[in-house]
Structure formats: structure tokens, C-alpha cells
Write a protein that holds these residues in place. Sequence first.
Motif, mmCIF file in Angstrom:
data_model
loop_
_atom_site.group_PDB
_atom_site.id
_atom_site.type_symbol
_atom_site.label_atom_id
_atom_site.label_comp_id
_atom_site.label_asym_id
_atom_site.label_seq_id
_atom_site.Cartn_x
_atom_site.Cartn_y
_atom_site.Cartn_z
ATOM 1 N N SER A 48 77.745 33.744 152.594
ATOM 2 C CA SER A 48 78.992 32.983 152.622
ATOM 3 C C SER A 48 78.804 31.630 151.932
ATOM 4 O O SER A 48 79.716 31.146 151.253
ATOM 5 N N GLY A 49 77.632 31.028 152.081
ATOM 6 C CA GLY A 49 77.349 29.786 151.371
ATOM 7 C C GLY A 49 77.299 29.990 149.869
ATOM 8 O O GLY A 49 77.782 29.164 149.087
ATOM 9 N N LEU A 50 76.728 31.110 149.438
ATOM 10 C CA LEU A 50 76.689 31.430 148.012
ATOM 11 C C LEU A 50 78.096 31.657 147.464
ATOM 12 O O LEU A 50 78.437 31.169 146.380
ATOM 13 N N ALA A 51 78.928 32.375 148.223
ATOM 14 C CA ALA A 51 80.311 32.604 147.797
ATOM 15 C C ALA A 51 81.087 31.290 147.717
ATOM 16 O O ALA A 51 81.873 31.078 146.790
ATOM 17 N N GLN A 52 80.843 30.399 148.659
ATOM 18 C CA GLN A 52 81.519 29.107 148.637
ATOM 19 C C GLN A 52 81.087 28.282 147.425
ATOM 20 O O GLN A 52 81.916 27.686 146.739
ATOM 21 N N THR A 53 79.807 28.256 147.136
ATOM 22 C CA THR A 53 79.307 27.512 145.983
ATOM 23 C C THR A 53 79.838 28.096 144.688
ATOM 24 O O THR A 53 80.253 27.358 143.788
ATOM 25 N N LEU A 54 79.842 29.412 144.585
ATOM 26 C CA LEU A 54 80.354 30.067 143.388
ATOM 27 C C LEU A 54 81.833 29.757 143.179
ATOM 28 O O LEU A 54 82.256 29.434 142.063
ATOM 29 N N SER A 55 82.626 29.827 144.240
ATOM 30 C CA SER A 55 84.052 29.524 144.095
ATOM 31 C C SER A 55 84.278 28.056 143.739
ATOM 32 O O SER A 55 85.184 27.727 142.975
ATOM 33 N N TYR A 56 83.449 27.177 144.253
ATOM 34 C CA TYR A 56 83.547 25.754 143.920
ATOM 35 C C TYR A 56 83.263 25.528 142.436
ATOM 36 O O TYR A 56 84.005 24.815 141.755
ATOM 37 N N VAL A 57 82.206 26.142 141.929
ATOM 38 C CA VAL A 57 81.845 25.967 140.517
ATOM 39 C C VAL A 57 82.917 26.562 139.611
ATOM 40 O O VAL A 57 83.321 25.932 138.620
ATOM 41 N N VAL A 58 83.392 27.752 139.940
ATOM 42 C CA VAL A 58 84.432 28.384 139.125
ATOM 43 C C VAL A 58 85.703 27.534 139.125
ATOM 44 O O VAL A 58 86.313 27.310 138.071
#
Length: 120
Positions: A27-37
Motif C-alpha cells: 500500500s505504501g508503494l501504491a501510494q508513492t507511485l500514485s503521488y509520483v504519477v
Amino acid sequence: MLSALIDSPDTADMGAVDANDRLYGMSGLAQTLSYVVTAVLFVLWLLRACSNAEAMLPVPHRRHAAWAVFGWVVPIVHLWYPKQIVDDVWTTSRLGAAGFRGPGHATLHTARRAGLVRAW
């Protein structure tokens, strides 16, 4: 699960704890990815908005359109350049929609600024 692990670590289900850790990490990885995108898409949108505003009303802006990208990553500059760029785009769009086309009227630097951008 955490309280059970703290109270009696010998009887806690370590499989469930590991699964919970993996889920939390994903979930942390998904959050970081969505933030960068989202950040990349916003910067691209702002760059396009700068280009469109300059094409709509050919008046000089305070910052070159390249600062729409670099203004977010250059230390110290990132504190005020992005706001100035958004402010100029907003004002240019408003003046262009109002039919401003030349000198003798309000300029980009003397036009009234939008309260919404100021609040941002």
C-alpha cells in the motif's frame, strides 16, 4: 494483531503478521507511485497551460515556461516560482477571455490577481 504480538510474541500468528507487513508495504508503494504519477501529470499540465496562455495572449510572463518544470525542483526557487507561474497563467487566461489585446489597458503585471491562486 499488533497488541497480540506485543502481549504474547510466542503465540502470535507470524504468518498473519508477515502478510500484514507485505500488505502495508504494497500500500505504501501504491501510494508513492500514485503521488509520483500525479506530480508528473500536474507538471506536464502546467507546462501545457503556460504554452496555451502565451499563445492566447502574447504578453511577457514573469517566468519562462521551462520554469513550470524546473521551478518545482530547484531549491529555494520552488517556494515562489510555481505560484508566480500559475498566477500568470490564470491572469493571462482571464485577460484573454476578456478580449485584452494590446497596450493601453491593464497589463499582466498590473492586472488584479485571483484570490483562489493567492489562497493556494
